[in-house]
Structures are given as C-alpha cells and as structure tokens.
Design a protein around this motif. Structure first.
Motif, short mmCIF file in Angstrom:
data_model
loop_
_atom_site.label_atom_id
_atom_site.label_comp_id
_atom_site.label_asym_id
_atom_site.label_seq_id
_atom_site.Cartn_x
_atom_site.Cartn_y
_atom_site.Cartn_z
N MET A 144 17.78 0.13 2.48
CA MET A 144 16.78 -0.39 1.95
C MET A 144 14.93 0.75 2.35
N THR A 145 15.28 0.64 3.49
CA THR A 145 14.34 1.38 4.62
C THR A 145 13.62 2.46 4.44
N GLU A 146 14.38 2.92 4.38
CA GLU A 146 15.47 4.44 4.14
C GLU A 146 14.84 5.22 2.50
N ALA A 147 15.61 4.52 2.05
CA ALA A 147 14.94 4.94 0.38
C ALA A 147 13.74 4.31 -0.24
N LEU A 148 12.92 3.36 0.33
CA LEU A 148 11.61 3.48 0.00
C LEU A 148 10.27 4.26 1.19
N ARG A 149 11.57 4.57 2.23
CA ARG A 149 9.88 5.30 3.08
C ARG A 149 10.38 7.04 1.84
N ILE A 150 11.05 7.46 1.59
CA ILE A 150 11.30 7.97 0.91
C ILE A 150 10.60 8.96 -0.73
N VAL A 151 11.24 7.33 -1.01
CA VAL A 151 10.15 7.20 -2.28
C VAL A 151 8.25 7.57 -2.43
N MET A 156 9.44 -3.16 3.62
CA MET A 156 8.08 -3.13 3.37
C MET A 156 6.71 -2.86 4.20
N GLU A 157 7.28 -3.16 5.57
CA GLU A 157 6.44 -3.89 6.46
C GLU A 157 6.85 -2.35 7.09
N GLY A 202 6.29 1.40 6.45
CA GLY A 202 4.66 1.59 6.36
C GLY A 202 3.53 0.82 5.08
N MET A 203 3.78 -0.21 3.99
CA MET A 203 3.03 -0.82 4.05
C MET A 203 2.35 -1.89 4.64
N SER A 204 1.55 -2.18 4.14
CA SER A 204 0.26 -3.19 4.72
C SER A 204 0.25 -4.68 3.44
N ARG A 205 0.42 -5.66 4.25
CA ARG A 205 0.36 -7.03 3.32
C ARG A 205 -0.87 -6.80 2.49
N GLU A 206 -1.83 -6.67 1.84
CA GLU A 206 -2.67 -6.83 0.86
C GLU A 206 -3.16 -8.71 0.77
N GLY A 207 -2.50 -9.52 0.94
CA GLY A 207 -3.01 -10.56 -0.11
C GLY A 207 -1.69 -11.55 -0.56
N LEU A 208 -2.33 -12.87 -1.00
CA LEU A 208 -1.49 -13.69 -1.10
C LEU A 208 -1.60 -14.43 -3.40
N LEU A 209 -0.99 -13.49 -3.74
CA LEU A 209 -1.01 -13.28 -5.44
C LEU A 209 -1.04 -15.35 -5.31
N ARG A 214 5.36 -18.48 -9.13
CA ARG A 214 5.51 -18.58 -7.75
C ARG A 214 4.27 -17.09 -7.56
N ASP A 215 3.81 -18.34 -6.23
CA ASP A 215 3.54 -17.30 -5.37
C ASP A 215 3.67 -15.70 -4.51
N SER A 216 2.96 -15.00 -4.49
CA SER A 216 4.05 -13.61 -4.07
C SER A 216 3.19 -12.84 -3.45
N PHE A 217 2.90 -12.14 -2.34
CA PHE A 217 2.63 -11.05 -1.82
C PHE A 217 2.88 -10.01 -2.20
N MET A 218 1.18 -9.18 -2.50
CA MET A 218 1.23 -7.32 -2.29
C MET A 218 1.20 -7.14 -1.84
N TYR A 219 2.08 -6.06 -1.54
CA TYR A 219 1.84 -4.95 -0.19
C TYR A 219 1.89 -3.88 -1.02
N ALA A 220 0.57 -2.68 -0.11
CA ALA A 220 1.11 -1.41 -0.74
C ALA A 220 0.76 -0.54 0.43
N ILE A 221 0.72 0.42 0.12
CA ILE A 221 0.69 2.31 0.90
C ILE A 221 0.30 3.14 0.49
#
Ligand SMILES: CC(C)(COP(=O)(O)OP(=O)(O)OC[C@H]1O[C@@H](n2cnc3c(N)ncnc32)[C@H](O)[C@@H]1OP(=O)(O)O)[C@@H](O)C(=O)NCCC(=O)NCCS
Length: 177
Positions: A108-115, A143-144, A147-154, A168-175
C-alpha cells in the motif's frame, strides 16, 4: 480531473474495477471483518452486496465524481485490494484496503506513493489527504512512509460502524505541493 484507467507501480497494477470482479473481491476481503474494522462500511454479508458496491463505483466513475481502482499483483494478476480517489476542490482524498494475506509487504505504501506522484502532475491538485481512525496504526504508518504528515486530530469525525455507533476520533494526514 480525469484519472487514468490504469496506474502501474513496480509490483502492482491499479485498474478501473469491473462488476465481474465481485466474486474475488467478496472472497478475498469484502467479507473479512478484520479488513473492514476501520472502514466506513460493514463486511459484506453476501456477494450481491459486492455486486451492488461495484456497480455504484462504476456509476461514480462515469459521473466523474469518484475513482476506485482494484489493486492486482503484476506477477500473477491476483486481485489483492482496492484504492479510491475522491476528488475535492483542488485536493484529493484517498482511501485503501488490502486483503489480509498481503499486509505488511509494502504494497500500500507503494500504491500511495505513485498516486501522490500522479496527483501532483495535475495542475489543480495541491494537496493529497486521508483520514484514519486513531487506532489504525498500519494505515497511519503507510501515510507516514509515503511522506504525508499528521496534521491533526479530528474529534468525533467519522463513523466507523464496525467499532461504534458513534463517530470516532480520526487523524488527518496530508501532503502538499
Ligand atoms: C492499512 C493497510 C492498507 C496497510 O497496507 P500494507 O500494504 O500492509 O502496508 P505496508 O506494508 O506498506 O506498511 C504497513 C506499515 O505498518 C506497520 N504496522 C502494521 N500494523 C502495525 C501495528 N499493529 N503496529 C505498528 N505498526 C504496524 C508495518 O510494520 C509497516 O511499517 P514498516 O514498513 O515501518 O514496518 C492494510 O493493513 C489494510 O488493508 N488494512 C485494512 C483496511 C484499512 O484499514 N484501510 C485504511 C483505512 S484508513
């Protein structure tokens, strides 16, 4: 946004799903409560649910609203999971799931990087984001690694019906670029 119908990585092929993928998707992961644990849908009880799910995905592709891909191994063409692109204004949200026998191999890391690489070739996409349940350590790690960063707790953000009847509480990750 016009995503390609096929995306290739070193070991994987992501392609537009077909309704006749239902039997293998049902067998390999859609009925598996471990795979769906942190997802927004419950495990499929029967194959008809998987057929309906795939025809809904087909309609979303046609409407240009949402783009799901099956994930298959290049080496033997076995279908191992799915990847979803959910365009939002000037950003892209992604989601993914893999059948259990294929966890922990970096797929999944491989797929996410390409996307992510593809998304940033699109002039109107400045951000790729995803949300994961606070307990979904494997997804956060993927996600980490991509290369994505954890931006916050939602807080109280997403209903994960296999865990609770309440959001439920979730983390938001983004790049971003
Ligand atoms: C999340 C998921 C897609 C990960 O796919 P994958 O191909 O196994 O991921 P990768 O192999 O690329 O990476 C997984 C990482 O998480 C780590 N990990 C997995 N479970 C872990 C745990 N319980 N505690 C700590 N780390 C864990 C792995 O060690 C690996 O990190 P590493 O390379 O640093 O060792 C897969 O577990 C899955 O399909 N889960 C069910 C569906 C789901 O939750 N989807 C995401 C919704 S947000």
């Amino acid at each position: 946004m016009k995503p390609p119908e096929t995306i290739r990585t070193e070991r994987l092929i992501l392609r537009k799903p077909r309704v006749d993928d239902a039997p293998v998707i049902f067998e390999t992961y859609a009925q598996d409560s471990e795979v769906t644990r942190y997802l927004v849908w419950k495990p499929h009880q029967n194959i008809q649910e998987t057929y309906r799910f795939l025809s809904a995905l087909e309609q979303l592709w046609q409407a240009g609203k949402d783009f799901a891909y099956t994930i298959s191994l290049k080496e033997d063409d076995s279908l191992i999971g799915m990847f979803g692109l959910h365009p939002m204004k000037m950003k892209l949200e992604v989601g993914y799931a893999l059948a259990r026998p294929y966890w922990g191999k970096g797929y999944m890391t491989e797929a996410l990087r390409i996307v992510i690489d593809w998304a940033f070739t699109q002039p109107n996409i400045f951000r790729v984001q995803a949300i994961c349940d606070v307990e979904n350590i494997a997804s956060a790690r993927v996600m980490e690694k991509a290369g994505m960063s954890r931006e916050g707790l939602l807080r109280r953000y997403v209903l994960h019906p296999n865990l609770s009847d309440e959001p439920r509480d979730s983390f938001m990750y983004a790049i971003v670029r």
